[in-house]
Design a protein around this motif. Structure first.
Motif, short mmCIF file in Angstrom:
data_model
loop_
_atom_site.label_atom_id
_atom_site.label_comp_id
_atom_site.label_asym_id
_atom_site.label_seq_id
_atom_site.Cartn_x
_atom_site.Cartn_y
_atom_site.Cartn_z
N UNK A 184 0.82 -1.22 0.00
CA UNK A 184 0.00 0.00 0.00
C UNK A 184 0.85 1.26 0.00
N UNK A 185 2.08 1.17 0.54
CA UNK A 185 2.94 2.35 0.63
C UNK A 185 4.11 2.28 -0.35
N UNK B 21 -4.45 -4.47 9.62
CA UNK B 21 -3.61 -5.62 9.96
C UNK B 21 -4.34 -6.49 10.97
N UNK B 22 -4.42 -7.79 10.68
CA UNK B 22 -5.15 -8.70 11.56
C UNK B 22 -4.21 -9.16 12.68
N UNK C 142 -2.38 -0.44 12.37
CA UNK C 142 -2.92 -0.18 11.03
C UNK C 142 -2.78 1.29 10.67
N UNK C 143 -3.08 2.16 11.63
CA UNK C 143 -3.04 3.60 11.34
C UNK C 143 -1.64 4.01 10.85
N UNK C 144 -0.61 3.39 11.45
CA UNK C 144 0.76 3.70 11.01
C UNK C 144 0.96 3.44 9.53
N UNK C 145 0.44 2.29 9.06
CA UNK C 145 0.58 1.95 7.63
C UNK C 145 -0.27 2.88 6.78
N UNK C 146 -1.46 3.22 7.29
CA UNK C 146 -2.35 4.11 6.52
C UNK C 146 -1.70 5.47 6.29
N UNK C 147 -0.97 5.95 7.30
CA UNK C 147 -0.29 7.25 7.15
C UNK C 147 0.75 7.14 6.03
N UNK D 234 -7.48 7.75 12.59
CA UNK D 234 -6.65 7.79 11.36
C UNK D 234 -6.69 9.14 10.69
N UNK D 235 -7.77 9.87 10.81
CA UNK D 235 -7.82 11.18 10.13
C UNK D 235 -6.77 12.12 10.73
#
Ligand code: PBG
Length: 331
Positions: free
Chosen positions: A95-96, A135-136, A147-152, A175-176
């Motif tokens: 994703x990144x 992430x599960x 998960x938020x870390x990866x989303x950033x 996350x926002x």
């Protein structure tokens, strides 16, 4: 016969096409619409049998499709990638990837059509070997903060490639704010965040997951997406997204949640978006194909209804078609 003694005759305002147009409260225009598009890393443009009328585009095919939509007045597109099985992993790291499909598509679109808004989906589901938006963890639940870390990182990858708007659709808490801080930290102060604020755990997403091969392998998304019975909770999410720095808020799906759109629109100081999702699209498509409904009339009626409920922006797979109808005039 003698006329009834009526002071008010509401039908006077419906008497002719002219008066109806003059007093119409909600007028749909192509400016209201965003087109969600599917793409893959393949040279072919593949019509999707599971969602007739839509295509999974190659990057060049997508650039051409964006041009067609823009020519009809569509202001922006929302990118949804189908990722190769080999690029999926437990942490959704692809994703990144700055050389991934989405960053390359963003760059190609912005190169050919700099004025078209490119909106990206921020969530891990296309990249997750488990088919979840995050992430599960060991207990099978989706981990929030990890998960938020990866989303950033994902959002930053999109911003660096030229995305105008990032749209977190994962429903993780916080996350926002984290994405806003990440973007600002790198100077992307003009990259907008359109938050999927009230995204429900809906069976209407089924055809979309088929189109992208992104369905959860185990379980469902009820541990992070909202319960269909809840409307007050949508306001709670709204207030959090505002506080965290969202630029626009979204309700999804649209048609079965018009009351939620209305409740948010009544209090919102931000633009409100609504997503007419794949299942809503297919219901209208299937019934029209069977000759049971008039396709043009029902599509424009549902979109008008979503706008009337309070949506300023509507994401719909019918965007280009609707824009064509709207610009060719109707009575
Ligand atoms: C996933 C995502 C989904 C949709 C948009 N982003 C599916 C899901 O949450 O499972 C659904 C769109 C549609 O059904 O048209 N982040």
């Amino acid at each position: 016969m003698r006329p009834l003694d009526l002071t008010a005759r509401p039908r006077r305002n419906r008497h002719s096409a002219g008066i109806r147009a003059l007093v119409r409260e909600t007028v749909l225009t192509p400016d209201d619409l965003l087109l969600p598009v599917f793409l893959h890393d393949d040279a072919d443009d593949v019509p999707l049998t599971s969602m007739p009328g839509t295509t999974r585009w190659s990057i060049p095919g997508l650039v051409a499709e964006v041009g067609r939509a823009a020519a009809l007045g569509i202001r922006g597109v929302v990118l949804f990638p189908k990722v190769e099985e080999a690029d999926k992993s437990a942490d959704g790291a692809e994703a990144a990837n700055p050389d991934g499909l989405v960053p390359r598509a963003i760059a190609a679109i912005k190169d050919a059509h700099p004025d078209v808004l490119v909106v990206t989906d921020v969530a891990l589901d296309p990249y997750s070997s488990a088919g979840h938006d995050g992430i599960v963890g060991p207990d099978g639940r989706v981990l929030n903060d990890e998960t938020v870390e990866v989303l950033v990182r994902q959002a930053l990858t999109h911003a660096r490639a030229g995305a105008d708007v990032v749209a977190p659709s994962d429903m993780m808490d916080g996350r926002v704010g984290a994405i806003r801080a990440g973007l600002d930290g790198e100077g992307f102060t003009t990259t907008s965040i359109m938050a999927y604020t009230a995204k429900y755990a809906s069976a209407f997403y089924g055809p979309f997951r088929g189109a992208l091969d992104s369905a959860p392998k185990d379980g469902d998304k009820k541990g992070y997406q909202m319960d269909p019975g809840n409307a007050r909770e949508a306001l709670r999410e709204y207030h959090l997204d505002v506080a965290e720095g969202a630029d626009a808020v979204m309700v999804k799906p649209a048609g079965p949640y018009l009351d939620v759109i209305r409740r948010i629109a009544e209090v919102s100081t931000l633009p409100v978006a609504a997503y007419q999702v794949s299942g809503e699209y297919l219901m209208l498509k299937a019934a029209s194909a069977a000759g049971w409904l008039d396709e043009r009339e029902v599509i424009l009626e549902t979109l008008t209804g979503i706008k009337r409920a309070g949506a300023d922006v509507i994401l719909t797979y019918f965007a280009t078609q609707a824009a064509e109808w709207l610009t060719s005039g109707r009575g």
